[in-house]
Design a protein around this motif. Structure first.
Motif, short mmCIF file in Angstrom:
data_model
loop_
_atom_site.label_atom_id
_atom_site.label_comp_id
_atom_site.label_asym_id
_atom_site.label_seq_id
_atom_site.Cartn_x
_atom_site.Cartn_y
_atom_site.Cartn_z
N ILE A 4 4.47 4.46 -10.86
CA ILE A 4 4.18 3.02 -10.92
C ILE A 4 2.71 2.74 -10.59
CG2 ILE A 4 4.62 0.81 -9.76
CD1 ILE A 4 7.58 1.68 -9.59
N ASN A 5 2.22 3.35 -9.53
CA ASN A 5 0.82 3.13 -9.14
C ASN A 5 -0.16 3.71 -10.15
OD1 ASN A 5 0.86 1.61 -6.59
ND2 ASN A 5 2.02 3.37 -5.87
N LEU A 6 0.20 4.84 -10.74
CA LEU A 6 -0.65 5.45 -11.75
C LEU A 6 -0.71 4.57 -13.01
CD1 LEU A 6 -2.38 7.81 -12.65
CD2 LEU A 6 -0.29 8.98 -13.37
N GLN A 7 0.45 4.07 -13.43
CA GLN A 7 0.46 3.18 -14.59
C GLN A 7 -0.38 1.92 -14.33
OE1 GLN A 7 4.73 2.68 -15.18
NE2 GLN A 7 4.51 3.68 -17.18
N ILE A 9 -0.83 10.53 -4.45
CA ILE A 9 0.15 11.55 -4.07
C ILE A 9 0.33 11.59 -2.55
CG2 ILE A 9 0.60 14.04 -4.02
CD1 ILE A 9 -0.89 14.13 -6.79
N ASP A 10 -0.78 11.56 -1.82
CA ASP A 10 -0.71 11.60 -0.36
C ASP A 10 0.04 10.39 0.20
OD1 ASP A 10 -2.11 13.98 -0.43
OD2 ASP A 10 -4.04 13.06 0.11
N ARG A 11 -0.25 9.23 -0.35
CA ARG A 11 0.42 8.00 0.09
C ARG A 11 1.92 8.09 -0.18
NH1 ARG A 11 -0.13 2.51 -2.99
NH2 ARG A 11 1.72 1.52 -2.15
N ALA A 12 2.30 8.55 -1.36
CA ALA A 12 3.72 8.68 -1.70
C ALA A 12 4.41 9.68 -0.78
CB ALA A 12 3.87 9.09 -3.16
N ASP A 13 3.76 10.79 -0.48
CA ASP A 13 4.34 11.80 0.40
C ASP A 13 4.50 11.29 1.83
OD1 ASP A 13 4.72 13.72 -1.54
OD2 ASP A 13 2.88 14.83 -1.09
N ARG A 14 3.55 10.50 2.31
CA ARG A 14 3.63 9.96 3.67
C ARG A 14 4.81 9.01 3.82
NH1 ARG A 14 -1.83 9.36 3.17
NH2 ARG A 14 -1.61 7.15 2.73
N GLN A 31 -5.16 12.10 -5.95
CA GLN A 31 -4.73 12.75 -4.72
C GLN A 31 -4.33 11.72 -3.67
OE1 GLN A 31 -4.28 16.20 -4.39
NE2 GLN A 31 -3.11 15.41 -2.66
N ALA A 32 -5.06 10.61 -3.62
CA ALA A 32 -4.72 9.53 -2.68
C ALA A 32 -3.35 8.95 -3.00
CB ALA A 32 -5.79 8.45 -2.70
#
Length: 121
Positions: A79-82, A100-105, A97-98
């Motif tokens: 969603i954020n990438l789109q 991905i990191d946010r989603a993982d957190r 990378q930011a």
């Protein structure tokens, strides 16, 4: 204060030898359920097997929680990438990378929140 079995830091690595067992949990089973449990216990005593199953149920993350966490992380990234592509163009490596990191957190907490909400509508 009740003990939270999900907090693994409280239970010593070899709990069966380090802490005496002084509490009892009991339940009634049908003959068929008892036979099933006895069969599943195999070479362990029924008490030992039941203790392991019960503690595993409250200490290990369920497969549902793990899978939901990963799906929610993937959903967040997509969603954020789109949105980023539509509004700003292709993201940089650092921006990706930011995301991905946010989603993982956030994935584990979001999964638990969703599972709790689903169990208590």
């Amino acid at each position: 204060m009740p003990h939270d079995f999900r907090d693994r830091s409280v239970v010593p690595p070899n709990a069966s030898q380090a802490v005496p067992r002084t509490r009892c949990v009991s339940t009634k089973l049908t003959v068929a359920d008892y036979a099933t449990c006895t069969e599943l216990a195999r070479s362990k005593t029924l008490s030992e097997w039941t203790r392991e199953i019960l503690l595993a149920a409250v200490t290990r993350r369920s497969i549902e929680e793990l899978l939901l966490a990963e799906v929610l992380a993937l959903r967040t990234i997509v969603i954020n990438l789109q949105f980023a592509v539509v509004t700003q163009g292709a993201p940089t490596t650092d921006q990706m990378q930011a995301l991905i990191d946010r989603a993982d957190r956030q994935k584990a907490q979001k999964a638990v929140e969703r599972l709790v909400a689903a169990r208590h509508p």
